[in-house]
Design an enzyme around this catalytic site. Structure first.
Site, mmCIF file in Angstrom:
data_model
loop_
_atom_site.group_PDB
_atom_site.id
_atom_site.type_symbol
_atom_site.label_atom_id
_atom_site.label_comp_id
_atom_site.label_asym_id
_atom_site.label_seq_id
_atom_site.Cartn_x
_atom_site.Cartn_y
_atom_site.Cartn_z
ATOM 1 N NE ARG A 154 51.008 30.522 -11.416
ATOM 2 C CZ ARG A 154 49.938 31.112 -11.902
ATOM 3 N NH1 ARG A 154 49.663 31.040 -13.190
ATOM 4 N NH2 ARG A 154 49.119 31.762 -11.108
ATOM 5 C CD GLU A 169 44.599 30.022 -21.553
ATOM 6 O OE1 GLU A 169 43.606 30.329 -20.870
ATOM 7 O OE2 GLU A 169 45.197 28.940 -21.445
#
Lengths: 107, 571
Positions: B297, B385
Site C-alpha cells: 500500500r 486498531e
C-alpha cells in the site's frame, strides 16, 4: 441554482419550527453532505445522526426527506427546496435526531 | 445552561467497561462475559453500527490452511516484513497465532465465510506469501462480522449495551483506572461509570484527515483518553493511506475503499492521464514485489502521488482505475449486487473508468500495551486498531479485522481476570475535574467547532499526509497550536440535548492532542520507512530501527525512543 434545506427543528415538547439553509448545489452530493455543510458553514447547533458518512453501513441517518423515510447519505441533493424532518414514529430528541436505539441499548 | 450543569450525574457500576462497539469492543465484551465478568459496552454511536469493522468490505487474514497449507509463523514472517523492522513481535505473534482460532469461532457463529469445494476460500493479497485472506461475499465481510458479534451479544449474560454515550475521560484512582466519565447524548447528562478494568476499543484516527475511509467517530479519541490516563502511545507517525480510495465520480452509499477486491478478482488497470499503466515503473523499487499487482500500500500510494505531481493525474487529482478490458459478464458474475449499486450511482464499469486516489485508512500506531493488552496504567487495556505496535511501520492487508477479533478477545479475557481479583476503587475525587470541565461549558457563538474540525482535517491532509517534509510538519504544528488556542479550555455548548457543539468541542480537544502526537513523531523521525515517507529524508536509516513512544505530563507531550519488541530504552 442552489439547494435550500428546509429543516424542522426544536427539542422534544417544543412547538417545532422550520428553518431554511441555503447550500451550494454540487451534482452528486448527498443530503448528508448538505447537512454537514450547514453545520460547518452556517449553524453548528443543527443536530442529526450519522456515523459512517457515506457507506450506508451504519443506518443512523434515517429521516423524513420530502415526506419519505430515507437515508440522508444515499439520497442525492437536488436543486431547489428539500424538506427534512425527524422520523415521525420515533421519540424526538432534537432537530432531526430521534430515539432509534433498541430499548435495551439505552442508558 | 446545559443539562450537565444542573443535574447530578447518573452513576453505573460494572466489572469491565468496554469503550467502543466495533469488532474489537464487541469481542472484548463477549470474552469478558464468558470469563464471568459483568460488562458495560458503551459506544458514542449505536451499538455495532459505528467504527471501522462495519465498513470493512475486504478480507481477514489468518493461517487457516484451508486454501493451501499454511502456518501462523508464515503469516508472522509476512507481518514482520511489512512492518519494516518496527513490529512488536509479541503482539504480532499473538495476532497471527490467535487469528485462526477467532476466525473458526466466527465460522461456528455463522459469519458466512465464502466457501469453495467445501473449504473456506482464502484469497491472495499483496504482501502475503500465499492465499490467506477469508472474506464474506459480496464485499460484506465487515457488516457480516458486526452482525454476528452483535447477535452473540444479544444473548450474552451480564453484558449491558449502552449507545449514545461519549466517554470524556478515564477515571484514575491511585494511578489505576477505576472507571470513566461520560456524556449521555440524548439528555446531555453526565454519567460516571465505576469499573474494575477499562478497555479502550475506539479504533483509529483517520478521521483526522480530510479524505478518509472511516466512520465519523474515528477521530482518535481513544489515543487521547489513553494519554490523559497516563498511558503511552507508540509509532504514532505511521498512518496508512489506502492507495485507491474512490475519488470520482461522486459515489454514495458505498465504502470508498471498495475497489481493492475488484482488482484482486478482475485485474483492474491503474492508468495515468496518458492512459499508461504506471505501477510497474515503481514496482522495481520494492524487493518484495514481483511486478504484478502486488505493490504494497505504501508503494502504490507513492506511485499515484508521484504521477499526480508529475502532471499525469486524472482530472480530479488521482489515477484512473479501468475495468473496460474485462468482459461485462465477468464483472457481473464477480460482483453482481455491487454492479447494480454502482449503476444506481451512474457508474457502468464496462464502459467507463473511475478515478481513485490515496485516502487515510488505518493507524499502525496506537496505545502501547504489553502482551496482556494492558497499558502502563494498571487496569487500563486496549484492543483492536487503537493498539499500537503489532503492525510496525506498515500493516499487511487483511490484518485489521484479525487484530480486532484477537486483541479484543484477549483484552476482554485479561480485563475480566483482573476484575475478579479486584474490588471497585471508585472515588468522587477521581472524576471531579472532568465533571467540572463539563459543567464549565458555556453557550457562545464562536468559534464554530465543526468548521474547526474541517480546518484541522485540511491541515493534516496537506501537511501530515503520506509524504512529509520538516517544513510542512512544522507548519502543521503551528496550525495545531493555533487551533488549540482558538477553541480554548472551556467547552462550547448548544444548551440542548444531543449537544452538537459540546461533542464537536470534546472531539476537537482529543483530535488536537492526537494530531500533535502524530506530527511531533513524524517530525522527529528523520528517515523514510513504511507508511512514514519524508521527502527531505528519503532513505531508510538503520539508526531509526526504533519505536517512538509518546506520553503526556502537565499538558505537554514528550517523545522517547525504544528498541522494538523488547521495550528496552536505548540512548
Amino acid at each position: 441554482m442552489n439547494t435550500t434545506l428546509r429543516i424542522r427543528r426544536g427539542n422534544a415538547g417544543e412547538t417545532p419550527r422550520f428553518e431554511e439553509f441555503d447550500v451550494t448545489f454540487e451534482p452528486g452530493q448527498s443530503v448528508l453532505d448538505g447537512l454537514r455543510m450547514v453545520r460547518r458553514l452556517i449553524d453548528p447547533t443543527l443536530a442529526y445522526r450519522y456515523s459512517c458518512i457515506n457507506a450506508n453501513a451504519c443506518k443512523e441517518c434515517m429521516m423524513l426527506i420530502d415526506g419519505t423515510v430515507d437515508y440522508a447519505c444515499t439520497v442525492r441533493l437536488k436543486q431547489g427546496v428539500m424538506t427534512l424532518a425527524p422520523l415521525p414514529k420515533k421519540a424526538l430528541i432534537r432537530d432531526l435526531v430521534t430515539e432509534i436505539a433498541p430499548p435495551d441499548e439505552r442508558l | 445552561m446545559n443539562s450537565a450543569q444542573n443535574v447530578n450525574p447518573a452513576h453505573l457500576e460494572t466489572d469491565v467497561l468496554v469503550i467502543g462497539a466495533g469488532g474489537a469492543g464487541m469481542y472484548a465484551a463477549l470474552e469478558a462475559a464468558r470469563a464471568g465478568a459483568s460488562v458495560i459496552l458503551a459506544d458514542r454511536s449505536l451499538i455495532g453500527r459505528g467504527g471501522a469493522t462495519v465498513m470493512a468490505q475486504m478480507t481477514v487474514a489468518a493461517a487457516l490452511g484451508e486454501q493451501s497449507p499454511d502456518h501462523w509463523e508464515y503469516h508472522l514472517a509476512d507481518t514482520l516484513a511489512a512492518g519494516r523492522g518496527l513490529c512488536d513481535e509479541r503482539l504480532a505473534a499473538l495476532l497471527c497465532e490467535d487469528g485462526p482460532r477467532r476466525l473458526r469461532e466466527m465460522d461456528d457463529w455463522k459469519v458466512g465465510w465464502a466457501r469453495e469445494d467445501g473449504h473456506i476460500k482464502q484469497a491472495q493479497a499483496p504482501g502475503h506469501d500465499r492465499p490467506r485472506c477469508a472474506y464474506v461475499d459480496f464485499l460484506s465481510t465487515g457488516p457480516a462480522v458486526s452482525r454476528t458479534l452483535r447477535t452473540r451479544l444479544k444473548s450474552a449474560s451480564d453484558v449491558r449495551l449502552i449507545g449514545d454515550l461519549v466517554i470524556v475521560d478515564i477515571a484514575i484512582q491511585d494511578g489505576e483506572a477505576c472507571g470513566a466519565v461520560a456524556l449521555h447524548l440524548p439528555t446531555g447528562r453526565a454519567v460516571t461509570l465505576a469499573a474494575k478494568a477499562v478497555i479502550i476499543a475506539t479504533g483509529g484516527l483517520t478521521g483526522l484527515y480530510r479524505r478518509n475511509s472511516a466512520s465519523a467517530n474515528m477521530a482518535g479519541d481513544g489515543y487521547a483518553l489513553a494519554l490523559r490516563a497516563g498511558a503511552e502511545l507508540i509509532d504514532m507517525e505511521f498512518v496508512q493511506f489506502f492507495p485507491i480510495g474512490h475519488l470520482a465520480p461522486r459515489l454514495i452509499g458505498m465504502d470508498p475503499i471498495m475497489w481493492d477486491p475488484f482488482r484482486y478478482k478482475l485485474g483492474g488497470r491503474l492508468l495515468n492521464s496518458e492512459r499508461r499503466e504506471f505501477e510497474t515503473a515503481y514496482a522495481s523499487q520494492d524487493s518484495r514485489s514481483d511486478g504484478r499487482y502486488v505493490l504494497t500500500r505504501d508503494l502504490a500510494t507513492y506511485a499515484i502521488t508521484k504521477e499526480v505531481e508529475a502532471g499525469r493525474g486524472s482530472p480530479a487529482g488521482g489515477a484512473y482505475l479501468s475495468f473496460r478490458h474485462v468482459p461485462e459478464a465477468e464483472i457481473r458474475r464477480a460482483f453482481g449486487p455491487v454492479v447494480d449499486r454502482l449503476l444506481a450511482n451512474g457508474i457502468d464499469l464496462a464502459r467507463q473508468d473511475v478515478e481513485v486516489a490515496p485516502i487515510a485508512h488505518y493507524t499502525m500506531g496506537g496505545v502501547r500495551v504489553d502482551e496482556t493488552l494492558q497499558t502502563r496504567t494498571p487496569g487500563l487495556y486496549a484492543g483492536g486498531e487503537v493498539v499500537g505496535g503489532a503492525n510496525g511501520a506498515n500493516r499487511l492487508s487483511g490484518n485489521a479485522i484479525t487484530e480486532a477479533l484477537v486483541f479484543g478477545a484477549r483484552a476482554g479475557r485479561n480485563a475480566a481476570e483482573r476484575a475478579k481479583a479486584q474490588s471497585l476503587s471508585w472515588s468522587a475525587e477521581a472524576v471531579r475535574p472532568v465533571l467540572d470541565l463539563l459543567r464549565s461549558a458555556t453557550r457562545r457563538d464562536a468559534p464554530n467547532p465543526a468548521a474547526a474540525i474541517a480546518g484541522l482535517q485540511t491541515v493534516m491532509a496537506d501537511k501530515v499526509g503520506p509524504f512529509r517534509t520538516e517544513a510542512k510538519l512544522r507548519s502543521a504544528l503551528s496550525s495545531i497550536l493555533q487551533l488549540s488556542q482558538e477553541i480554548g479550555n472551556v467547552p462550547l455548548s448548544t444548551g440542548a440535548p444531543f449537544d452538537t457543539m459540546m461533542t464537536d468541542w470534546l472531539d476537537l480537544r482529543n483530535m488536537l492532542l492526537v494530531a500533535r502526537s502524530v506530527t511531533e513523531a513524524a517530525l522527529a523521525r528523520g528517515e523514510s520507512r513504511g507508511a512514514h515517507q519524508r521527502e527531505d529524508q528519503p532513505r531508510l536509516s538503520e539508526d531509526w530501527c526504533v519505536n517512538q513512544t509518546i506520553s503526556l505530563s502537565q499538558g505537554d507531550i514528550s517523545l522517547r525512543r525504544i528498541a522494538p519488541a523488547n521495550g528496552r530504552p536505548v540512548a
